[in-house]
Design a protein around this motif. Structure first.
Motif, PDB file in Angstrom:
ATOM      1  N   ARG A 235       0.778  -1.228   0.007  1.00  0.00           N
ATOM      2  CA  ARG A 235       0.025   0.060   0.205  1.00  0.00           C
ATOM      3  C   ARG A 235       0.763   1.408   0.036  1.00  0.00           C
ATOM      4  O   ARG A 235       1.828   1.287   0.500  1.00  0.00           O
ATOM      5  CB  ARG A 235      -1.004  -0.173   1.159  1.00  0.00           C
ATOM      6  N   PHE A 236       0.483   2.193  -0.830  1.00  0.00           N
ATOM      7  CA  PHE A 236       1.249   3.563  -0.562  1.00  0.00           C
ATOM      8  C   PHE A 236       0.896   4.391   0.727  1.00  0.00           C
ATOM      9  O   PHE A 236      -0.045   4.187   1.273  1.00  0.00           O
ATOM     10  CB  PHE A 236       0.439   4.407  -1.725  1.00  0.00           C
ATOM     11  N   THR A 237       2.013   4.721   1.066  1.00  0.00           N
ATOM     12  CA  THR A 237       1.909   5.433   2.337  1.00  0.00           C
ATOM     13  C   THR A 237       2.386   7.250   1.938  1.00  0.00           C
ATOM     14  O   THR A 237       1.857   7.980   2.512  1.00  0.00           O
ATOM     15  CB  THR A 237       2.798   5.168   3.384  1.00  0.00           C
ATOM     16  N   PHE A 238       2.740   7.114   0.662  1.00  0.00           N
ATOM     17  CA  PHE A 238       2.887   8.547   0.297  1.00  0.00           C
ATOM     18  C   PHE A 238       3.245   8.551  -1.270  1.00  0.00           C
ATOM     19  O   PHE A 238       3.473   7.509  -1.818  1.00  0.00           O
ATOM     20  CB  PHE A 238       4.349   9.325   0.863  1.00  0.00           C
ATOM     21  N   ILE A 239       2.300   9.483  -1.681  1.00  0.00           N
ATOM     22  CA  ILE A 239       2.715   9.786  -3.368  1.00  0.00           C
ATOM     23  C   ILE A 239       2.572  11.292  -3.574  1.00  0.00           C
ATOM     24  O   ILE A 239       1.604  11.849  -2.739  1.00  0.00           O
ATOM     25  CB  ILE A 239       1.357   9.116  -4.124  1.00  0.00           C
ATOM     26  N   SER A 240       3.503  11.676  -4.395  1.00  0.00           N
ATOM     27  CA  SER A 240       3.523  13.024  -4.563  1.00  0.00           C
ATOM     28  C   SER A 240       2.488  13.549  -5.892  1.00  0.00           C
ATOM     29  O   SER A 240       2.069  12.541  -6.454  1.00  0.00           O
ATOM     30  CB  SER A 240       4.919  13.678  -5.164  1.00  0.00           C
ATOM     31  N   GLN A 241       2.152  14.647  -6.113  1.00  0.00           N
ATOM     32  CA  GLN A 241       1.330  15.139  -7.017  1.00  0.00           C
ATOM     33  C   GLN A 241       1.773  14.675  -8.433  1.00  0.00           C
ATOM     34  O   GLN A 241       0.834  14.621  -9.595  1.00  0.00           O
ATOM     35  CB  GLN A 241       1.002  16.523  -7.070  1.00  0.00           C
ATOM     36  N   GLY A 242       2.967  14.637  -8.547  1.00  0.00           N
ATOM     37  CA  GLY A 242       3.543  14.222  -9.937  1.00  0.00           C
ATOM     38  C   GLY A 242       2.730  12.709 -10.472  1.00  0.00           C
ATOM     39  O   GLY A 242       2.846  12.911 -11.943  1.00  0.00           O
ATOM     40  N   VAL A 243       2.258  12.102  -9.826  1.00  0.00           N
ATOM     41  CA  VAL A 243       1.455  10.810 -10.448  1.00  0.00           C
ATOM     42  C   VAL A 243       0.535  11.331 -11.118  1.00  0.00           C
ATOM     43  O   VAL A 243       0.156  10.689 -12.132  1.00  0.00           O
ATOM     44  CB  VAL A 243       0.859   9.978  -9.058  1.00  0.00           C
ATOM     45  N   GLU A 244      -0.352  12.443 -11.008  1.00  0.00           N
ATOM     46  CA  GLU A 244      -1.305  12.822 -11.606  1.00  0.00           C
ATOM     47  C   GLU A 244      -0.862  13.238 -13.031  1.00  0.00           C
ATOM     48  O   GLU A 244      -1.489  12.780 -14.187  1.00  0.00           O
ATOM     49  CB  GLU A 244      -2.105  13.903 -11.124  1.00  0.00           C
ATOM     50  N   ARG A 245       0.387  13.893 -13.365  1.00  0.00           N
ATOM     51  CA  ARG A 245       0.799  14.489 -14.496  1.00  0.00           C
ATOM     52  C   ARG A 245       1.325  13.108 -15.370  1.00  0.00           C
ATOM     53  O   ARG A 245       1.160  13.319 -16.647  1.00  0.00           O
ATOM     54  CB  ARG A 245       1.967  15.487 -14.290  1.00  0.00           C
ATOM     55  N   LEU A 246       1.910  12.151 -14.701  1.00  0.00           N
ATOM     56  CA  LEU A 246       2.323  11.050 -15.315  1.00  0.00           C
ATOM     57  C   LEU A 246       1.437   9.839 -15.701  1.00  0.00           C
ATOM     58  O   LEU A 246       1.667   9.350 -16.601  1.00  0.00           O
ATOM     59  CB  LEU A 246       3.427  10.367 -14.744  1.00  0.00           C
TER      60      LEU A 246
ATOM     61  N   ALA B 245      -4.548   7.149  -6.476  1.00  0.00           N
ATOM     62  CA  ALA B 245      -3.578   6.340  -6.503  1.00  0.00           C
ATOM     63  C   ALA B 245      -3.354   5.721  -4.894  1.00  0.00           C
ATOM     64  O   ALA B 245      -3.111   4.611  -4.712  1.00  0.00           O
ATOM     65  CB  ALA B 245      -2.229   6.907  -6.849  1.00  0.00           C
ATOM     66  N   MET B 246      -3.315   6.620  -3.828  1.00  0.00           N
ATOM     67  CA  MET B 246      -3.274   6.105  -2.401  1.00  0.00           C
ATOM     68  C   MET B 246      -4.470   4.944  -2.173  1.00  0.00           C
ATOM     69  O   MET B 246      -3.963   4.060  -1.666  1.00  0.00           O
ATOM     70  CB  MET B 246      -3.488   7.240  -1.577  1.00  0.00           C
ATOM     71  N   ALA B 247      -5.610   5.001  -2.808  1.00  0.00           N
ATOM     72  CA  ALA B 247      -6.673   4.181  -2.359  1.00  0.00           C
ATOM     73  C   ALA B 247      -6.421   2.745  -3.283  1.00  0.00           C
ATOM     74  O   ALA B 247      -7.116   1.842  -3.119  1.00  0.00           O
ATOM     75  CB  ALA B 247      -7.909   4.798  -2.685  1.00  0.00           C
ATOM     76  N   ASP B 248      -5.513   2.839  -4.400  1.00  0.00           N
ATOM     77  CA  ASP B 248      -5.436   1.725  -5.160  1.00  0.00           C
ATOM     78  C   ASP B 248      -4.542   0.969  -4.715  1.00  0.00           C
ATOM     79  O   ASP B 248      -2.937   1.335  -4.811  1.00  0.00           O
ATOM     80  CB  ASP B 248      -5.221   2.042  -6.702  1.00  0.00           C
ATOM     81  N   ALA B 249      -4.503  -0.525  -4.223  1.00  0.00           N
ATOM     82  CA  ALA B 249      -3.467  -1.309  -3.583  1.00  0.00           C
ATOM     83  C   ALA B 249      -2.716  -1.644  -4.946  1.00  0.00           C
ATOM     84  O   ALA B 249      -3.417  -2.013  -6.101  1.00  0.00           O
ATOM     85  CB  ALA B 249      -3.928  -2.365  -3.009  1.00  0.00           C
ATOM     86  N   MET B 250      -1.506  -2.251  -4.666  1.00  0.00           N
ATOM     87  CA  MET B 250      -0.788  -2.341  -5.817  1.00  0.00           C
ATOM     88  C   MET B 250      -0.783  -4.115  -5.941  1.00  0.00           C
ATOM     89  O   MET B 250      -1.040  -4.818  -5.512  1.00  0.00           O
ATOM     90  CB  MET B 250       0.647  -2.323  -5.687  1.00  0.00           C
TER      91      MET B 250
END
Length: 189
Positions: A165-176, A184-189
């Protein structure tokens, strides 16, 4: 018996001073009827400067005095316990000091409010550490959110190494990747 009482009071007072705690009693109008010597270490006043002369709310800066006064008199009206009430007080020299207040009502035999007995503990160092952590987190967030062409993330794999599970994701995930940080935080890998 008198010597034992003096020794007990000295032990109590020394413990309160070392923990940067002020033990107090106020009457139903909020005027101090007792203040421990710990007040000298925490706020710079001698007990005799406050007892019978000051109300508890007089120790708070003008900008939050009425808020503290109103909140505490609402507690007095209900005869509730004061539990972990954090507020900003001022020392005799004007320096701000964060305190956490706890207290219990003192009632007369007929149930009318006699006053309150409680304590204020100096939590200034804790509040400063919390503020420093917030500032650090804000700086980290600004740096990671503004990375050109990338993003930063942290994953917790759990004890067995299989859970992800993500504990941190920066906003760059939206751009990429075209998904928001929250998605993204809610989506388990």
């Amino acid at each position: 018996a008198e010597e034992a009482l003096r020794e007990s009071e000295a032990r109590f007072d020394q413990s309160a001073q070392q923990s940067r705690t002020v033990v107090w009693e106020v009457d139903a109008e909020g005027r101090f009827t007792y203040v421990s010597h710990g007040v000298e270490n925490v706020l710079g006043y001698r007990p005799d400067e406050l007892v019978g002369q000051w109300h508890f709310y007089d120790l708070y800066p003008a900008e939050n005095r009425e808020t503290v006064r109103a909140a505490m008199f609402e507690v007095f009206r209900r005869r509730d316990a004061i539990r972990n009430y954090e507020s900003l007080a001022r020392t005799k020299g004007g320096r701000p000091v964060w305190v956490v207040s706890n207290g219990t009502p003192r009632l007369n035999a007929d149930g009318t409010l006699r006053g309150y007995r409680g304590s204020n503990m100096d939590i200034t160092e804790r509040k400063q550490a919390e503020e420093a952590l917030r500032e650090s987190e804000t700086r980290r967030q600004a740096i990671t959110d503004n990375l050109p062409g990338g993003f930063v993330y942290q994953i917790d794999t759990g004890e067995d190494g299989r859970q992800r599970r993500f504990t941190f994701i920066s906003q760059g995930v939206e751009r990429l990747h075209g998904v928001t940080r929250d998605e993204a935080m809610a989506d388990a890998m």
